[in-house]
Design a protein around this motif. Structure first.
Motif, PDB file in Angstrom:
ATOM      1  N   ALA A 131     -16.161   2.639  16.239  1.00 32.40           N
ATOM      2  CA  ALA A 131     -16.191   3.914  15.529  1.00 32.40           C
ATOM      3  C   ALA A 131     -17.617   4.184  15.083  1.00 32.40           C
ATOM      4  O   ALA A 131     -18.310   3.277  14.601  1.00 32.40           O
ATOM      5  CB  ALA A 131     -15.255   3.880  14.313  1.00 32.40           C
ATOM      6  N   SER A 132     -18.060   5.410  15.262  1.00 28.98           N
ATOM      7  CA  SER A 132     -19.395   5.776  14.795  1.00 28.98           C
ATOM      8  C   SER A 132     -19.423   5.737  13.272  1.00 28.98           C
ATOM      9  O   SER A 132     -18.378   5.749  12.607  1.00 28.98           O
ATOM     10  CB  SER A 132     -19.766   7.172  15.289  1.00 28.98           C
ATOM     11  N   TYR A 133     -20.612   5.717  12.715  1.00 31.42           N
ATOM     12  CA  TYR A 133     -20.707   5.664  11.254  1.00 31.42           C
ATOM     13  C   TYR A 133     -20.136   6.925  10.618  1.00 31.42           C
ATOM     14  O   TYR A 133     -19.625   6.877   9.493  1.00 31.42           O
ATOM     15  CB  TYR A 133     -22.158   5.410  10.828  1.00 31.42           C
ATOM     16  N   GLU A 134     -20.182   8.036  11.344  1.00 29.27           N
ATOM     17  CA  GLU A 134     -19.566   9.261  10.826  1.00 29.27           C
ATOM     18  C   GLU A 134     -18.057   9.091  10.700  1.00 29.27           C
ATOM     19  O   GLU A 134     -17.439   9.591   9.760  1.00 29.27           O
ATOM     20  CB  GLU A 134     -19.891  10.443  11.743  1.00 29.27           C
ATOM     21  N   ALA A 135     -17.447   8.367  11.645  1.00 28.36           N
ATOM     22  CA  ALA A 135     -16.003   8.124  11.581  1.00 28.36           C
ATOM     23  C   ALA A 135     -15.662   7.058  10.553  1.00 28.36           C
ATOM     24  O   ALA A 135     -14.596   7.101   9.923  1.00 28.36           O
ATOM     25  CB  ALA A 135     -15.485   7.707  12.960  1.00 28.36           C
ATOM     26  N   ARG A 136     -16.557   6.109  10.362  1.00 30.31           N
ATOM     27  CA  ARG A 136     -16.290   5.032   9.407  1.00 30.31           C
ATOM     28  C   ARG A 136     -16.181   5.551   7.979  1.00 30.31           C
ATOM     29  O   ARG A 136     -15.527   4.934   7.139  1.00 30.31           O
ATOM     30  CB  ARG A 136     -17.388   3.971   9.491  1.00 30.31           C
ATOM     31  N   ARG A 137     -16.813   6.675   7.702  1.00 35.00           N
ATOM     32  CA  ARG A 137     -16.715   7.249   6.355  1.00 35.00           C
ATOM     33  C   ARG A 137     -15.282   7.647   6.014  1.00 35.00           C
ATOM     34  O   ARG A 137     -14.928   7.794   4.846  1.00 35.00           O
ATOM     35  CB  ARG A 137     -17.630   8.472   6.233  1.00 35.00           C
ATOM     36  N   PHE A 138     -14.443   7.833   7.038  1.00 35.10           N
ATOM     37  CA  PHE A 138     -13.041   8.180   6.832  1.00 35.10           C
ATOM     38  C   PHE A 138     -12.146   6.944   6.819  1.00 35.10           C
ATOM     39  O   PHE A 138     -10.923   7.070   6.760  1.00 35.10           O
ATOM     40  CB  PHE A 138     -12.579   9.144   7.932  1.00 35.10           C
ATOM     41  N   GLY A 139     -12.759   5.761   6.915  1.00 35.78           N
ATOM     42  CA  GLY A 139     -11.989   4.521   6.891  1.00 35.78           C
ATOM     43  C   GLY A 139     -11.615   3.993   8.255  1.00 35.78           C
ATOM     44  O   GLY A 139     -10.871   3.007   8.357  1.00 35.78           O
ATOM     45  N   VAL A 140     -12.119   4.594   9.322  1.00 29.96           N
ATOM     46  CA  VAL A 140     -11.817   4.129  10.671  1.00 29.96           C
ATOM     47  C   VAL A 140     -12.712   2.933  11.001  1.00 29.96           C
ATOM     48  O   VAL A 140     -13.914   2.951  10.712  1.00 29.96           O
ATOM     49  CB  VAL A 140     -12.047   5.250  11.704  1.00 29.96           C
ATOM     50  N   HIS A 141     -12.144   1.903  11.604  1.00 30.12           N
ATOM     51  CA  HIS A 141     -12.935   0.733  11.994  1.00 30.12           C
ATOM     52  C   HIS A 141     -12.336   0.092  13.232  1.00 30.12           C
ATOM     53  O   HIS A 141     -11.190   0.373  13.622  1.00 30.12           O
ATOM     54  CB  HIS A 141     -13.021  -0.283  10.853  1.00 30.12           C
ATOM     55  N   SER A 142     -13.094  -0.772  13.878  1.00 31.14           N
ATOM     56  CA  SER A 142     -12.634  -1.426  15.104  1.00 31.14           C
ATOM     57  C   SER A 142     -11.442  -2.317  14.805  1.00 31.14           C
ATOM     58  O   SER A 142     -11.274  -2.830  13.693  1.00 31.14           O
ATOM     59  CB  SER A 142     -13.757  -2.255  15.721  1.00 31.14           C
ATOM     60  N   ALA A 143     -10.589  -2.476  15.818  1.00 30.39           N
ATOM     61  CA  ALA A 143      -9.347  -3.265  15.776  1.00 30.39           C
ATOM     62  C   ALA A 143      -8.222  -2.553  15.029  1.00 30.39           C
ATOM     63  O   ALA A 143      -7.104  -3.057  14.993  1.00 30.39           O
ATOM     64  CB  ALA A 143      -9.565  -4.659  15.203  1.00 30.39           C
ATOM     65  N   MET A 144      -8.497  -1.397  14.439  1.00 32.51           N
ATOM     66  CA  MET A 144      -7.445  -0.585  13.827  1.00 32.51           C
ATOM     67  C   MET A 144      -6.640   0.084  14.948  1.00 32.51           C
ATOM     68  O   MET A 144      -7.163   0.375  16.019  1.00 32.51           O
ATOM     69  CB  MET A 144      -8.097   0.470  12.926  1.00 32.51           C
ATOM     70  N   SER A 145      -5.379   0.341  14.705  1.00 33.08           N
ATOM     71  CA  SER A 145      -4.601   1.061  15.710  1.00 33.08           C
ATOM     72  C   SER A 145      -5.157   2.474  15.858  1.00 33.08           C
ATOM     73  O   SER A 145      -5.575   3.107  14.882  1.00 33.08           O
ATOM     74  CB  SER A 145      -3.121   1.123  15.318  1.00 33.08           C
ATOM     75  N   ALA A 146      -5.160   2.958  17.091  1.00 34.31           N
ATOM     76  CA  ALA A 146      -5.662   4.311  17.333  1.00 34.31           C
ATOM     77  C   ALA A 146      -4.800   5.349  16.619  1.00 34.31           C
ATOM     78  O   ALA A 146      -5.306   6.389  16.178  1.00 34.31           O
ATOM     79  CB  ALA A 146      -5.714   4.587  18.827  1.00 34.31           C
ATOM     80  N   ALA A 147      -3.504   5.061  16.497  1.00 33.74           N
ATOM     81  CA  ALA A 147      -2.615   5.996  15.808  1.00 33.74           C
ATOM     82  C   ALA A 147      -3.028   6.160  14.346  1.00 33.74           C
ATOM     83  O   ALA A 147      -3.069   7.281  13.815  1.00 33.74           O
ATOM     84  CB  ALA A 147      -1.174   5.507  15.905  1.00 33.74           C
ATOM     85  N   ARG A 148      -3.356   5.044  13.690  1.00 35.36           N
ATOM     86  CA  ARG A 148      -3.787   5.133  12.292  1.00 35.36           C
ATOM     87  C   ARG A 148      -5.142   5.834  12.201  1.00 35.36           C
ATOM     88  O   ARG A 148      -5.392   6.613  11.276  1.00 35.36           O
ATOM     89  CB  ARG A 148      -3.875   3.738  11.677  1.00 35.36           C
ATOM     90  N   ALA A 149      -6.024   5.562  13.150  1.00 39.26           N
ATOM     91  CA  ALA A 149      -7.334   6.215  13.147  1.00 39.26           C
ATOM     92  C   ALA A 149      -7.181   7.727  13.229  1.00 39.26           C
ATOM     93  O   ALA A 149      -7.891   8.477  12.537  1.00 39.26           O
ATOM     94  CB  ALA A 149      -8.179   5.697  14.313  1.00 39.26           C
TER      95      ALA A 149
END
Length: 357
Positions: A47-65
């Protein structure tokens, strides 16, 4: 050479897969970008840093992202492109040292105790490497400099993204005092909870306990904790290590029956799948590991003629192997793990990724 005299640099590319996508597609720059496959069981690769600000991170389910950041741009991974950039970065490393230990496509340890250009310090080496990576790839990397691998890996995360942090030998104890124990390798959520029950929240507090006390509570790993709390890590940088197995496992907070493990095994399988792709690997053999509440360890394995082709296939194989466990249905389990091994050679792994990317 004594381990205390080493100069180790840990280099970690910043949001690597997402950054490559943003570099190559200008319209994605400044946008929240999530690298993930489509499908209900897909996991986030990056996840880009712009997406990480929303709590998205690697190994998370895509559905939750998607729930956390529906406005993100979702792109499928292109591992051949990431591997090409990774080879370019490792070529840069080789200008400075031959002692390179890759951990994945986007990070590596370097022993620069003696560096090829003859730079005066490990800090200068790290600065030069980061500058060359930016100039030649258009990407940024963060680096940690320290006397050992344990400290350098923690340091590389300290000033992310595009940062450098140095832990000098004389500053090791001061650096460790307030460090949360969750930063220590091997301390997951369950171990962190056990340490907190003992009143241990920081590495400084961990260091107040003797080796005997920690071994009493945590067995052989207790002595490892004792050493790390004092900044001791004797592991050398080991170039060209062949990865034998990639695995994910978890110890449950409460013991579970076999029929209660479906979601756990799905989560572990997707995590193991994501890790293999971060390392650019494709495995033929799947291993299921279980530990009962009486500490009996069971393993089941399955080997295929072709590498596992998707996260969903790995999940299905793990669930199939669960059916091969013949202990009584009331048996309780305290740990489960999923592993992939028997990796395809690089060319075959690349073909496999092309088919299913």
């Amino acid at each position: 050479m004594a381990a205390s005299e080493r100069k180790i640099v840990h280099v970690d590319m910043d949001a690597f897969y997402a950054s490559v996508e943003q570099r190559d597609r200008p319209e994605l720059r400044g946008q929240p970008v999530v690298v993930a496959w489509t499908g209900p069981r897909s996991v986030v690769c990056a996840a880009s840093y712009e997406a990480r600000r929303f709590g998205v991170h690697s190994a998370m389910s895509a559905a939750r992202a998607r729930r956390l950041c529906p406005q993100a741009v979702y792109v499928p991974p292109d591992f051949e492109r990431y591997r090409a950039v990774s080879r370019q970065v490792r070529g840069i490393f080789a200008h400075y040292t031959d002692l390179i230990e890759p951990l994945s496509l986007d990070e590596a340890y370097l022993d620069v105790t003696f560096n090829k250009p003859g730079l005066a310090s490990a800090t200068e080496v790290a600065q030069a490497i980061r500058a060359q990576i930016r100039a030649e790839t258009g990407l940024t990397a963060s680096a940690g400099v320290a006397p050992n691998k344990f400290l350098s890996k923690i340091a590389s995360d300290w000033n992310k993204p595009d940062g450098l942090f140095v832990v000098k030998p004389s500053h090791v104890q001061a650096f460790l005092q307030a460090l949360p124990v969750r930063k220590v390798p091997g301390v997951g959520k369950v171990m962190q909870a056990r340490l907190q029950e003992l009143g241990i929240h920081t590495v400084g507090e961990l260091g107040q306990h003797t080796a005997a006390e920690l071994e009493l509570h945590f067995g052989r790993y207790g002595y490892r904790l004792y050493e790390l709390a004092r900044g001791i890590d004797r592991r050398p940088v080991e170039p060209d290590q062949a990865v034998q197995q990639v695995s994910a496992e978890t110890t449950f907070e409460i013991d579970l029956r076999l029929d209660q493990l479906e979601q756990v095994l799905e989560r572990l399988a997707t995590k193991a799948w994501e890790q293999t792709h971060r390392k650019g690997l494709a495995g033929r053999t799947v291993v299921l590991k279980l530990k009962t509440d009486r500490f009996r360890i069971l393993t089941r394995s399955h080997t295929q003629p072709q590498p596992v082709a998707s996260a969903q296939e790995l999940v299905e194989l793990a669930l199939d192997m669960r059916e091969r466990v013949t202990l009584p249905p009331y048996t309780l389990y305290r740990l489960a793990g999923i592993g992939l091994s028997n990796f395809a050679d690089e060319d075959e792994a690349g073909r496999q990724r092309d088919m299913f990317a």
